[in-house]
Design an enzyme around this catalytic site. Structure first.
Site, PDB file in Angstrom:
ATOM      1  CG  ASN A  46      -0.684   0.090   2.543  1.00 46.35           C
ATOM      2  OD1 ASN A  46      -0.023  -1.518   2.931  1.00 46.35           O
ATOM      3  ND2 ASN A  46      -1.113   1.102   3.268  1.00 46.35           N
ATOM      4  CG  ASP A  47       0.118   3.928   2.629  1.00 49.65           C
ATOM      5  OD1 ASP A  47      -0.527   3.927   2.124  1.00 49.65           O
ATOM      6  OD2 ASP A  47      -0.448   3.940   3.973  1.00 49.65           O
ATOM      7  NE  ARG A 177      -3.149   5.245  10.545  1.00 52.76           N
ATOM      8  CZ  ARG A 177      -3.960   5.023  10.919  1.00 52.76           C
ATOM      9  NH1 ARG A 177      -4.542   4.740  12.527  1.00 52.76           N
ATOM     10  NH2 ARG A 177      -5.397   5.434  10.368  1.00 52.76           N
ATOM     11  CD  GLU A 229      -5.632   6.647   6.775  1.00 51.80           C
ATOM     12  OE1 GLU A 229      -5.247   5.015   7.905  1.00 51.80           O
ATOM     13  OE2 GLU A 229      -5.179   5.827   5.883  1.00 51.80           O
TER      14      GLU A 229
END
Ligand code: FRU
Length: 505
Positions: A46-47, A177, A229
């Site tokens: 993912n990221d 986060r 996020e």
């Protein structure tokens, strides 16, 4: 006899080389594998994380689960590139440990060795990331995400976690986060931009180890359809004026459902961010750009990269060996429309390094499907198509294949919206909401009608109005689209077709 043996040996060596080469080709050429976007050889991503440029190398770390194509205990995978286009996967940089999984974060070059991690004159690269403790999460605690450090003294090849982790402890916020750290030169300090549930919290530090809370931003600003996020904070020059951009990813609550990237423009003084508009702005209106942030240490250039998927279905997309890819890297710049400042994006200029050939065509027959491979000698995907269009009217451009799968890009004049319709684009049944039409506003009424699309095996990136409106959508056609059809009445002044080479060759 001896000779035969020698010959047999070299022949088998030759066979091994061939099979290794074939293997490499197979690996990056499976069905649906993006040909000009980074994806890991195998398994889940993912990221994008820790993106930093150092000594001629672009480092791309990424959320990675090396044991499955489903999200799981997060590691930082690692890939490097000299040109932002060709990527070489490297050994995993960070593994989960007793403090938890390694969630998203950033990396900086600590030139002044403020952290003290540098040794023998070696400049430390420092990664600042979230440790997310799965035990704390399942016990229902609210302090299981904390910020930690790791450093590298060999230009990003190997990483050592700091013994004093975590360096920023959770004050009791469940979603705490994705630290993005930058050096704030006017006050000679580090600034951390942290996603803290429904707002951004800024912290500062002189040494990357001790952090002081500065201010919060955004509880009542922007889109709040989900958790905030993966933020980013940087300045861009606008005709000699410094404008700050605060990027905030959001899941869900995007303009076309699920996860998406919003941003604010404004002012930052090392302490506080003040936005100069109440308008919600999106870096990309498509369904499939998420967790996008920029590279650090790239001077005046700001290069943005997102994850090319959406949390609504990222775990279900039909690739088998790996799951999910990154967008094409984009260069950001500011544009003013009326009183509003917007961030426009374009594929980085390094795309020129994978151009195979290009050709133009003008005077097209609208309303008839045309074979792209006769229009442009040897049309293939990946490619870039730049369209110069006539009057601003409703229009559609349909890409289709011999299986009658279609991807439609268009403009709805009454709604003043671009759209991408992927309802019949190929495999769509792996998730209920995937077959959808996505829309995005045309932001500048005065722009000439120009659109560019970057077409890869399983994605389309639309850059309209010089990148003022951007849309990224993934698609899973059973064969590449090889026909194009323009809606009746559409005046296509020119199409430039740019054949792109695979980055995996
Ligand atoms: C965003 C995100 C981050 C988190 C990471 C976990 O996609 O949820 O907030 O750090 O993914 O993999």
């Amino acid at each position: 006899m001896k000779r035969t043996k020698k010959w047999a040996l070299s022949f088998s060596f030759f066979l091994i080389l061939i099979s290794l080469n074939l293997k490499a080709q197979e690996i990056y050429h499976e069905q649906y594998r993006s040909q000009n976007h980074f994806s890991p050889k195998k398994h889940w991503t993912n990221d994008p994380n820790g993106m930093v440029y150092y000594k001629g190398i672009y480092h791309l770390f990424f959320q990675y689960y090396p044991d499955s194509t489903i999200w799981g205990p997060m590691h930082w995978g690692h890939a490097t590139s000299k040109d932002l286009v060709h990527w070489e996967e490297q050994p995993i940089a960070l593994y989960p440990d007793s403090l938890g999984y390694i969630f998203s974060g950033s990396a900086v070059v600590d030139y002044k060795n403020t952290s003290g991690f540098g040794k023998d004159g070696k400049v430390p690269l420092v990664a600042i990331f979230t440790h997310s403790d799965p035990k704390g999460a399942s016990a229902g605690r609210n302090d299981f995400q904390n910020q930690s450090l790791a450093y590298s003294l060999d230009e990003g090849k190997t990483w050592t976690k700091y013994a004093g982790n975590p360096v920023l402890k959770n004050p009791g916020i469940v979603d705490f986060r994705d630290p993005k750290v930058m050096w704030y030169e006017p006050q000679k300090k580090w600034v951390m931009t942290l996603a803290t549930k429904d707002r951004i919290t800024f912290y500062s530090s002189l040494d990357l180890k001790n952090w002081t809370k500065e201010t919060e931003f955004g509880k009542d600003k922007g889109a709040h359809g989900g958790v905030w996020e993966c933020p980013d904070l940087f300045s861009l020059d606008y005709h000699g004026k410094k404008i700050w951009v605060l990027v905030v990813n959001l899941n869900p609550g995007g303009p076309n459902k699920g996860s998406a990237t919003q941003y604010f423009t404004g002012h930052f003084d090392g302490h506080q961010f003040i936005s100069n508009s109440d308008k919600t702005k999106w870096m990309d209106y498509g369904a499939d750009e998420y967790a996008g942030i920029t590279w650090s240490n790239t001077g005046n250039r700001k290069i943005f990269l997102g994850w090319m998927s959406n949390w609504m279905y990222a775990n279900q997309v039909p690739s088998v060996v790996w799951r999910n890819a990154m967008t094409f890297p984009r260069e950001l710049k500011l544009e003013q429309v009326g009183n509003e400042m917007y961030v426009a994006s374009q594929p980085v200029k390094e795309i020129s390094g994978i151009v195979e050939n290009q050709s133009n065509k003008n005077k097209m027959d609208a309303g008839k499907p045309m074979d792209l491979s006769t229009m442009f000698e040897k049309f293939k995907v990946p490619s870039k198509l730049d369209f110069e269009l006539g009057k601003l009217e409703n229009f559609s451009i349909t890409l289709s294949n011999d299986e009658n799968e279609k991807l439609v890009i268009g403009f709805d004049k009454a709604a003043n919206q671009y759209y991408i319709d992927r309802t019949l684009s190929g495999k769509v049944d792996f998730q209920k909401g995937f077959a959808a039409v996505h829309t995005a506003p045309r932001l500048s009424p005065d722009k000439k009608l120009k659109i560019s699309i970057l077409l890869d095996v399983s994605s389309i990136e639309l850059f309209a109005d010089d990148g003022l409106t951007t849309m990224t959508d993934i698609v899973f056609p059973s064969k590449p689209y090889n026909h194009i059809e323009f809606s009746k009445g559409l005046k296509v002044k020119n199409i430039k077709y740019v054949a792109l080479k695979s980055i995996w060759l």
